[in-house]
Design an enzyme around this catalytic site. Structure first.
Site, PDB file in Angstrom:
ATOM      1  N   ASP A  70      31.716  15.790 -89.782  1.00  0.00           N
ATOM      2  CA  ASP A  70      31.375  16.486 -88.550  1.00  0.00           C
ATOM      3  C   ASP A  70      31.843  15.614 -87.393  1.00  0.00           C
ATOM      4  O   ASP A  70      31.642  14.396 -87.403  1.00  0.00           O
ATOM      5  CB  ASP A  70      29.861  16.735 -88.462  1.00  0.00           C
ATOM      6  CG  ASP A  70      29.574  17.877 -87.515  1.00  0.00           C
ATOM      7  OD1 ASP A  70      30.062  18.994 -87.778  1.00  0.00           O
ATOM      8  OD2 ASP A  70      28.900  17.651 -86.499  1.00  0.00           O
ATOM      9  N   ARG A 173      38.321   9.246 -86.602  1.00  0.00           N
ATOM     10  CA  ARG A 173      38.322   9.616 -88.028  1.00  0.00           C
ATOM     11  C   ARG A 173      38.801   8.451 -88.885  1.00  0.00           C
ATOM     12  O   ARG A 173      38.312   8.231 -89.987  1.00  0.00           O
ATOM     13  CB  ARG A 173      39.217  10.851 -88.192  1.00  0.00           C
ATOM     14  CG  ARG A 173      39.077  11.569 -89.508  1.00  0.00           C
ATOM     15  CD  ARG A 173      39.545  13.012 -89.432  1.00  0.00           C
ATOM     16  NE  ARG A 173      38.632  13.831 -88.654  1.00  0.00           N
ATOM     17  CZ  ARG A 173      38.904  14.324 -87.445  1.00  0.00           C
ATOM     18  NH1 ARG A 173      40.083  14.108 -86.886  1.00  0.00           N
ATOM     19  NH2 ARG A 173      38.009  15.017 -86.785  1.00  0.00           N
TER      20      ARG A 173
HETATM   21  P1  ITT Z   1      34.526  22.003 -90.479  1.00  0.00           P
HETATM   22  O1  ITT Z   1      34.849  23.152 -91.405  1.00  0.00           O
HETATM   23  O2  ITT Z   1      34.903  20.668 -91.073  1.00  0.00           O
HETATM   24  O3  ITT Z   1      33.114  22.024 -89.934  1.00  0.00           O
HETATM   25  P2  ITT Z   1      35.253  22.409 -87.690  1.00  0.00           P
HETATM   26  O4  ITT Z   1      36.585  22.600 -87.014  1.00  0.00           O
HETATM   27  O5  ITT Z   1      34.195  23.470 -87.498  1.00  0.00           O
HETATM   28  O6  ITT Z   1      35.538  22.177 -89.240  1.00  0.00           O
HETATM   29  P3  ITT Z   1      33.365  20.473 -86.593  1.00  0.00           P
HETATM   30  O7  ITT Z   1      32.224  21.374 -86.910  1.00  0.00           O
HETATM   31  O8  ITT Z   1      33.268  19.040 -86.970  1.00  0.00           O
HETATM   32  O9  ITT Z   1      34.721  21.001 -87.272  1.00  0.00           O
HETATM   33  O10 ITT Z   1      33.666  20.641 -85.064  1.00  0.00           O
HETATM   34  C1  ITT Z   1      34.354  19.698 -84.354  1.00  0.00           C
HETATM   35  C2  ITT Z   1      35.071  20.339 -83.183  1.00  0.00           C
HETATM   36  O11 ITT Z   1      35.680  19.280 -82.460  1.00  0.00           O
HETATM   37  C3  ITT Z   1      36.182  21.280 -83.630  1.00  0.00           C
HETATM   38  O12 ITT Z   1      36.376  22.306 -82.679  1.00  0.00           O
HETATM   39  C4  ITT Z   1      37.405  20.382 -83.661  1.00  0.00           C
HETATM   40  O13 ITT Z   1      38.588  21.086 -83.392  1.00  0.00           O
HETATM   41  C5  ITT Z   1      37.086  19.350 -82.594  1.00  0.00           C
HETATM   42  N1  ITT Z   1      37.584  18.046 -83.043  1.00  0.00           N
HETATM   43  C6  ITT Z   1      37.038  17.238 -83.976  1.00  0.00           C
HETATM   44  N2  ITT Z   1      37.810  16.173 -84.220  1.00  0.00           N
HETATM   45  C7  ITT Z   1      38.890  16.319 -83.431  1.00  0.00           C
HETATM   46  C8  ITT Z   1      40.059  15.587 -83.249  1.00  0.00           C
HETATM   47  O14 ITT Z   1      40.338  14.501 -83.960  1.00  0.00           O
HETATM   48  N3  ITT Z   1      40.954  16.027 -82.369  1.00  0.00           N
HETATM   49  C9  ITT Z   1      40.710  17.140 -81.648  1.00  0.00           C
HETATM   50  N4  ITT Z   1      39.645  17.916 -81.770  1.00  0.00           N
HETATM   51  C10 ITT Z   1      38.729  17.518 -82.661  1.00  0.00           C
END
Ligand code: ITT
Length: 193
Positions: A70, A173
């Site tokens: 997350d 990450r």
């Molecule tokens: P999961 O299925 O793994 O939950 P998700 O995209 O919903 O995928 P999260 O719930 O962790 O992921 O939400 C994190 C948000 O922050 C998501 O909109 C990502 O695009 C953004 N995010 C996370 N890490 C990022 C990164 O390294 N660069 C850009 N945006 C990031």
């Protein structure tokens, strides 16, 4: 020194996260295998709680070792918003909306945070965290990466302007993944597929 290749299941719908962890794992003989399951995300105050809750839900279904991750963007002048609400805010406001919220704000400091939960049957999830400091850019730049990358400025480039291997040198990450890898190396009994 490397050890036997291990395959680690990664439950996520986010391909961008998968590509990054694949590259980071490769150097340590860890193969990341995506499982595109959409586990429910509880609205909580911290990423750790969201990850732990998701892990406990998914272990009931998969009954085997896996990781989930997350992550979120915490903007200092917005009191850490969107933080644990990053996925929802990205889907609704998007990068344009964040830039608009920030249009008159001078302090543009922001932190990306990553929380990886390693989940094994009959064990409490083990949590690894990583973060990186940067700034919210004045406008979106670059087409690499995913999510908030084009608006997250690190030194003189946004993450959206960096190749994956460049971002993987400095990202939140990477920091979390290296802690996980160290843990796996130290706990050679960890069961992976
Ligand atoms: P999961 O299925 O793994 O939950 P998700 O995209 O919903 O995928 P999260 O719930 O962790 O992921 O939400 C994190 C948000 O922050 C998501 O909109 C990502 O695009 C953004 N995010 C996370 N890490 C990022 C990164 O390294 N660069 C850009 N945006 C990031």
């Amino acid at each position: 020194m490397g050890f036997n290749v291990r395959t680690l299941l990664f439950i996520t719908r986010n391909e961008g996260k998968v590509r990054e962890l694949e590259e980071l794992g490769r150097a340590h003989d860890i193969v990341i295998k995506q499982v595109g399951y959409d586990y429910p995300e509880v609205q909580a105050d911290t990423l750790e709680e969201v990850a732990r809750w998701g892990a406990l839900h998914a272990i009931e279904i998969f009954k085997r070792t896996f990781i989930i991750e997350d992550s979120g963007l915490f903007v200092e002048s917005l009191d850490g918003f969107p933080g644990p609400y990053s996925a929802y805010v990205y889907k609704t406001l998007g990068n344009k909306g964040i830039l608009k919220l920030m249009s008159r704000i001078k302090n543009r400091r922001a932190i990306f945070k990553s929380v990886i939960a390693l989940c094994e049957p009959s064990h409490e999830p083990v949590i690894f965290t990583g973060s990186v400091e940067g700034e919210i850019a004045k406008k979106a730049m670059g087409k690499e990466g995913f999510g908030f990358d084009p608006i997250f400025l690190y030194d003189d480039k946004t993450f959206g302007e960096m190749r994956r291997d460049e971002k993987n040198m400095v990202s939140h990450r990477r920091a979390a993944m290296l802690k996980l890898i160290r843990w796996i190396v130290e706990h050679k009994d960890v069961y992976t597929i």
